[in-house]
Enzyme design. Structure first.
Site, mmCIF file in Angstrom:
data_model
loop_
_atom_site.group_PDB
_atom_site.id
_atom_site.type_symbol
_atom_site.label_atom_id
_atom_site.label_comp_id
_atom_site.label_asym_id
_atom_site.label_seq_id
_atom_site.Cartn_x
_atom_site.Cartn_y
_atom_site.Cartn_z
ATOM 1 N N VAL A 160 0.835 -1.200 0.000
ATOM 2 C CA VAL A 160 0.000 0.000 0.000
ATOM 3 C C VAL A 160 0.872 1.252 0.000
ATOM 4 O O VAL A 160 0.580 2.227 -0.705
ATOM 5 C CB VAL A 160 -0.956 -0.006 1.217
ATOM 6 C CG1 VAL A 160 -1.602 1.369 1.410
ATOM 7 C CG2 VAL A 160 -2.042 -1.064 1.030
ATOM 8 N N GLU A 161 1.956 1.237 0.769
ATOM 9 C CA GLU A 161 2.781 2.433 0.907
ATOM 10 C C GLU A 161 3.521 2.799 -0.376
ATOM 11 O O GLU A 161 3.493 3.964 -0.794
ATOM 12 C CB GLU A 161 3.792 2.252 2.050
ATOM 13 C CG GLU A 161 3.174 2.248 3.440
ATOM 14 C CD GLU A 161 2.641 3.615 3.847
ATOM 15 O OE1 GLU A 161 2.983 4.629 3.197
ATOM 16 O OE2 GLU A 161 1.866 3.669 4.819
ATOM 17 N N THR A 162 4.213 1.854 -0.997
ATOM 18 C CA THR A 162 5.102 2.217 -2.113
ATOM 19 C C THR A 162 5.103 1.221 -3.273
ATOM 20 O O THR A 162 5.980 1.289 -4.137
ATOM 21 C CB THR A 162 6.556 2.357 -1.628
ATOM 22 O OG1 THR A 162 7.009 1.090 -1.110
ATOM 23 C CG2 THR A 162 6.702 3.426 -0.565
#
Length: 328
Positions: free
Chosen positions: A110-112
């Site tokens: 989700v983050e990167t």
């Protein structure tokens, strides 16, 4: 051009940056000349200011739109590759910290997208802009304090790790690396998990995996426990869930309290064993659609310590589960 609009030199002789320099010299022993050199080269970014602002006409949040951005084939396939390439580090982190590999994979996805999109803003510019020129919004004072603290921790981290302050790129808000740790989290939770003698969340997937697992463990992750329970689809259960959805991320009720009110859980659990389990109602609205509800447990709350959004926490969990299913 990397950013839309920047203003070099704004912090060279600025009352706010000068006061910050005074504090860093007095409290942390920085050399004044060094700090003056850094802030003389830091630039104001109107792009950062634009991105940090809440929308002028806030739309209604849509869980189904949000979910579709993350639980989709590109991210799932990238997650399978990441898991395969880092199987041993994920296995070790799960054993050591008690956090499932799927949850770690979900957060990093989700983050990167597993390190693909780590941000293109110089962190010194983002944090200087937000510490000294936060836009005029109702919570400006609190946000300014938050970003001054992040800027402090960023400079301390750079000094502690012998990192060039101008070399680190991140998000518009100053988050760094594969797991997008803010500087305070870098200093408090990041670890050297690959044993090479340095902490590198920008290029070491192993360090990122260990650091995410440690972050969740230290925020109270309960090994072997669920993240969410499904609520039954009957109208009565949905009504009770709607009435109990107070937006609080902390489990404020027990399962028994909701069961006695008539809510039914669509899970193979034993109420006699789980009755005193703390739960919170996770509401997931979609405009024009029936609102979805789930029960969050302590581990759901822990995921909101990474990002305070219910949407975020559930997307992390569901992406991790989708990748695990795709692994076969």
């Amino acid at each position: 051009m990397r950013e839309e609009e920047i203003e070099p030199g704004r912090y060279r002789d600025n009352p706010k940056s000068r006061a910050f320099i005074d504090e860093m010299v007095a409290r942390h022993g920085f050399a004044r000349q060094t700090l003056e050199g850094w802030f003389g080269q830091a630039v104001y970014s109107s792009t950062v200011v634009r991105l940090i602002m809440p929308p002028a006409t806030p739309g209604r949040k849509s869980w189904r739109t949000y979910r579709s951005r993350f639980i989709e084939p590109i991210r799932i396939n990238a997650g399978v590759r990441f898991w395969q390439q880092n199987r041993e580090a994920l296995r070790r982190a799960e054993a050591e910290f008690g956090v499932p590999a799927s949850v770690i994979v979900g957060i990093i996805g989700v983050e990167t997208i597993y390190g693909r999109d780590m941000g293109t803003f110089r962190v010194i510019d983002s944090l200087s802009t937000l510490a000294f020129d936060y836009p005029d919004v109702p919570n400006r004072e609190a946000r300014t304090t938050l970003f001054r603290n992040q800027l402090t921790d960023y400079l301390l981290w750079c000094r502690d790790t012998n990192t060039d302050v101008f070399s680190v790129l991140g998000s518009f808000a100053g988050a760094v690396g594969i797991p997008q740790f803010m500087p305070t989290s870098l200093r408090e939770y990041a670890i050297d998990y690959d044993g090479d003698g340095r902490i590198d969340l920008r290029s070491s997937a192993t360090d990122a995996i260990g650091s995410v697992a440690r972050f969740l463990q230290l925020h109270g992750w309960e090994p072997g426990r669920p993240v969410v329970w499904r609520i039954a689809a009957d109208e009565g259960s949905r009504g009770i869930a709607a009435a109990a959805a107070d937006g609080e991320p902390w489990p404020t009720r027990t399962l028994n309290q909701l069961l006695k009110a008539g809510l039914r859980v669509d899970e193979p659990i034993e109420p006699t064993r789980e009755g005193e389990t703390g739960v919170l109602v996770v509401d997931l609205p979609t405009p024009g659609e029936t609102t979805d509800y789930m029960l969050g447990l302590r581990n759901f709350y822990v995921l909101t310590r990474y990002n305070r959004s219910f949407f975020y926490a559930l997307a992390v969990y569901q992406l991790g589960e989708a990748v695990k299913a795709a692994m076969g």
